[in-house]
Scaffold this motif. Structure first.
Motif, short mmCIF file in Angstrom:
data_model
loop_
_atom_site.label_atom_id
_atom_site.label_comp_id
_atom_site.label_asym_id
_atom_site.label_seq_id
_atom_site.Cartn_x
_atom_site.Cartn_y
_atom_site.Cartn_z
N ASP A 37 31.01 61.09 48.01
CA ASP A 37 31.72 62.16 47.29
C ASP A 37 33.15 61.76 46.93
O ASP A 37 33.94 62.61 46.53
CB ASP A 37 31.72 63.44 48.13
N ARG A 38 33.47 60.47 47.07
CA ARG A 38 34.82 60.01 46.74
C ARG A 38 34.76 58.76 45.88
O ARG A 38 34.29 57.71 46.33
CB ARG A 38 35.60 59.70 48.02
N ILE A 39 35.23 58.87 44.67
CA ILE A 39 35.28 57.72 43.76
C ILE A 39 36.18 56.66 44.38
O ILE A 39 37.27 56.96 44.85
CB ILE A 39 35.79 58.16 42.37
N GLY A 40 35.70 55.43 44.41
CA GLY A 40 36.50 54.32 44.92
C GLY A 40 36.45 54.13 46.43
O GLY A 40 37.13 53.25 46.95
N ALA A 41 35.65 54.93 47.14
CA ALA A 41 35.54 54.75 48.60
C ALA A 41 34.98 53.35 48.90
O ALA A 41 34.04 52.90 48.23
CB ALA A 41 34.65 55.82 49.20
N PRO A 42 35.52 52.65 49.90
CA PRO A 42 35.04 51.29 50.21
C PRO A 42 33.55 51.20 50.52
O PRO A 42 32.94 50.15 50.28
CB PRO A 42 35.89 50.91 51.43
N VAL A 43 32.94 52.25 51.02
CA VAL A 43 31.52 52.21 51.34
C VAL A 43 30.66 51.95 50.10
O VAL A 43 29.58 51.38 50.20
CB VAL A 43 31.08 53.51 52.07
N ILE A 44 31.15 52.32 48.93
CA ILE A 44 30.38 52.13 47.69
C ILE A 44 30.11 50.65 47.44
O ILE A 44 28.98 50.25 47.17
CB ILE A 44 31.11 52.77 46.49
N GLU A 45 31.15 49.85 47.56
CA GLU A 45 30.98 48.40 47.35
C GLU A 45 30.05 47.80 48.40
O GLU A 45 29.24 46.92 48.09
CB GLU A 45 32.35 47.70 47.40
N LYS A 46 30.13 48.29 49.62
CA LYS A 46 29.24 47.80 50.68
C LYS A 46 27.78 48.06 50.31
O LYS A 46 26.92 47.19 50.48
CB LYS A 46 29.59 48.45 52.02
N ALA A 47 27.51 49.25 49.82
CA ALA A 47 26.13 49.58 49.43
C ALA A 47 25.68 48.71 48.26
O ALA A 47 24.55 48.20 48.25
CB ALA A 47 26.03 51.06 49.07
N GLN A 48 26.56 48.54 47.30
CA GLN A 48 26.20 47.72 46.14
C GLN A 48 25.96 46.28 46.54
O GLN A 48 25.06 45.62 46.00
CB GLN A 48 27.30 47.84 45.07
N ASN A 49 26.71 45.76 47.51
CA ASN A 49 26.49 44.40 48.00
C ASN A 49 25.11 44.23 48.64
O ASN A 49 24.58 43.12 48.68
CB ASN A 49 27.58 44.00 49.00
N HIS A 50 24.56 45.32 49.13
CA HIS A 50 23.21 45.30 49.72
C HIS A 50 22.15 45.79 48.74
O HIS A 50 21.01 46.02 49.13
CB HIS A 50 23.18 46.15 51.00
#
Length: 192
Positions: A37-50
């Motif tokens: 629910d937050r644009i730019g949250a670091p978890v987003i990149e982690k998910a995309q890396n997986h």
């Protein structure tokens, strides 16, 4: 294997722990979706890396909470999500998600609930000068950290401990305990 959606708002340290537990055979699950629910949250990149499907919604861009949760529910249905795991998700869950996923949404909280619910549980514990705090895994209901407790583990707060010291101790417990508890719930559900 159980299909899960992870809901997160921040850095994603518990998201990492869940992924590690899956990769190490501790958790028999597949993360089908990250909901953030937050644009730019670091978890987003982690998910995309997986290579995990990710949806990022700004709740304020929806007419109301039900509309927001309806969109999230549809994303979960499209990916055959069986179970929702909150991992630093800073929103209360409403009936639109609670009803279809009754007793299949869990959260982890950095205190021994019912003590110190809500935001900044570590700060609350330090302000109260308690000697023990801990971690709670609980089912999610419509309250703030009020759902039935599944598991808890205590940690001692050392004299002169800083908030960062306590956070590190809590995260060490969270990253081990959460995947173990989630796996135990899957085993319990399969045996019913």
């Amino acid at each position: 294997m159980t299909n899960i959606a992870v809901f997160a708002s921040g850095t994603g340290s518990n998201f990492d722990a869940i992924i590690d537990a899956i990769e190490n055979g501790i958790l028999d699950a597949r993360v089908r979706l990250l909901v953030c629910d937050r644009i730019g949250a670091p978890v987003i990149e982690k998910a995309q890396n997986h290579e995990i499907d990710t949806v990022v919604y700004r709740p304020k861009s929806f007419e109301n909470k039900a509309a927001y949760e309806t969109a999230v529910l549809e994303d979960c249905k499209q990916r055959d999500v069986d179970f929702i795991v909150l991992a630093g998700y800073m929103r209360l869950i409403g009936p639109t998600l609670l009803k279809p996923y009754e007793r299949r949404i869990v959260n982890i909280h950095p205190s021994l609930l019912p003590a110190f619910p809500g935001k900044d549980a570590i700060g609350q514990a330090l302000a109260q000068k308690v000697k023990v705090t801990g971690v709670t895994v609980h089912y999610v209901d419509d309250g703030m950290d009020t759902g039935p407790i599944i598991a808890q583990e205590a940690i001692k707060i050392e004299k002169n401990a800083t908030a960062e010291d306590v956070k590190q101790s809590i995260q060490a417990v969270e990253h081990r305990l959460y995947p173990e508890v989630i796996q135990s719930l899957f085993i319990k559900e399969e045996s019913l």
